[in-house]
Enzyme design. Sequence first.
Site, PDB file in Angstrom:
ATOM      1  CD  GLU A  90      -2.585  -1.200   2.357  1.00  0.00           C
ATOM      2  OE1 GLU A  90      -4.010  -1.618   2.314  1.00  0.00           O
ATOM      3  OE2 GLU A  90      -2.883  -0.104   3.298  1.00  0.00           O
ATOM      4  CB  CYS A 104       3.057   7.594   3.373  1.00  0.00           C
ATOM      5  SG  CYS A 104       3.426   6.338   4.724  1.00  0.00           S
ATOM      6  CB  CYS A 111       7.306  -5.039   8.421  1.00  0.00           C
ATOM      7  SG  CYS A 111       8.617  -3.647   9.341  1.00  0.00           S
ATOM      8  CB  CYS A 115       6.809  -2.426  16.008  1.00  0.00           C
ATOM      9  SG  CYS A 115       8.882  -2.290  15.242  1.00  0.00           S
ATOM     10  CB  CYS A 118       3.188  -1.259  13.348  1.00  0.00           C
ATOM     11  SG  CYS A 118       3.436  -1.084  11.419  1.00  0.00           S
ATOM     12  CB  CYS A 333       1.802   6.459  11.515  1.00  0.00           C
ATOM     13  SG  CYS A 333       2.222   7.655  10.995  1.00  0.00           S
TER      14      CYS A 333
END
Length: 348
Positions: A90, A104, A111, A115, A118, A333
């Site tokens: 995305e 962004c 990933c 975290c 996230c 975010c």
Amino acid sequence: MTNLYALTPSELGSLVAELGERPFRARQLWKWMYEKRVDDFAAMTDLPKRLIDELGQCASLGSLQSVARQNSADGTEKRLYQLADGQLVESVLMPYDDQRKTACLSTQAGCAMACVFCATGQMGFARNLSAEEIFEQAMLFARELASQGERLSNIVLMGMGEPFHNYEATMHAIRQFMNRLGIGARHITVSTVGLAPQIRRFADEGLQVNLAVSLHKSDDIQRSALMPVNRRWPIDELISACRYYTAATNRRITIEWAAIAGENDTPDEAHKLGRLLAGLLCHVNIIPLNPTDRYRGAPAEHESIDKFRNILKHYEVASTVRLRRGIDIDAGCGQLKTSLIKLDQISG
Ligand code: SAH
């Protein structure tokens, strides 16, 4: 199919020569791609018809396929792209009142940093994006904006993935943003979870690109619980890499702080952070936590953020609160993910 965005000027020259055309045709083609930013060979009106047809057979302008788009009430736009091997990523465009248009972008599919707060971290890691796949996300927004008489002004590498875990491709893409899209280094920001060796390496690149470091906690035990990478590169090593960066570049680092109610928004936390950052050339960017499926924390309230910032002031640590954007379309975010549900929606 050759993706023309993956070629250097001399490689494009060779391709044009193979197709039996003179070198100036490659320069014309380059202009159509990067200055006029057209999305179709047929629009390249000063190229011979024969060349346009040949290019249509053997070349493409990019490899990303747009499979979904969503628009937020606040003007934020999100795109879901399918890569050539079926992976999904995305990217997000945020228009601001002062005419800035910030893209962004993602640097990885998924990933590996895990975290806990996230959405991308919750997905796990699929693969690194190539420099072209990173660049093309910017190109697609730049192209779209150009067709509306507007221009892409800023880029933040804060989408899916850890840019410094895909260091080479990220740096290559950054150079292309500058050289091929004319975006100044100062308008580009790389955000890292805190990979200390790569922060040092980045410091030595001699670029004016901005660095943001996601800190979120200022003691090792608690930071490791939120961000497993902290076990590998604990806070001491991270801050020492940050000092190396500011000494080498004389540039101010943005310290990112996702403010989570009761977790890292208390006066005690503010004092700890103030002590940690005092004297470092930095400023703290506070963003109230955005909701994700698999983390139960709540965003910090205004009052606690105000108090937090006042305490930081005692340590002469400057801070700002970032506007939350695109939350209604999961474009904030840490909210980017490409779930199976979405895949069903696409195929259905
Ligand atoms: N891997 C990079 C860049 C991607 S995330 C990094 O970690 O910096 C961009 C920013 O969003 C990071 O500061 C990240 O910590 C933050 N973030 C992640 N999840 C979030 C959430 N749920 N709410 C608010 N910010 C979040």
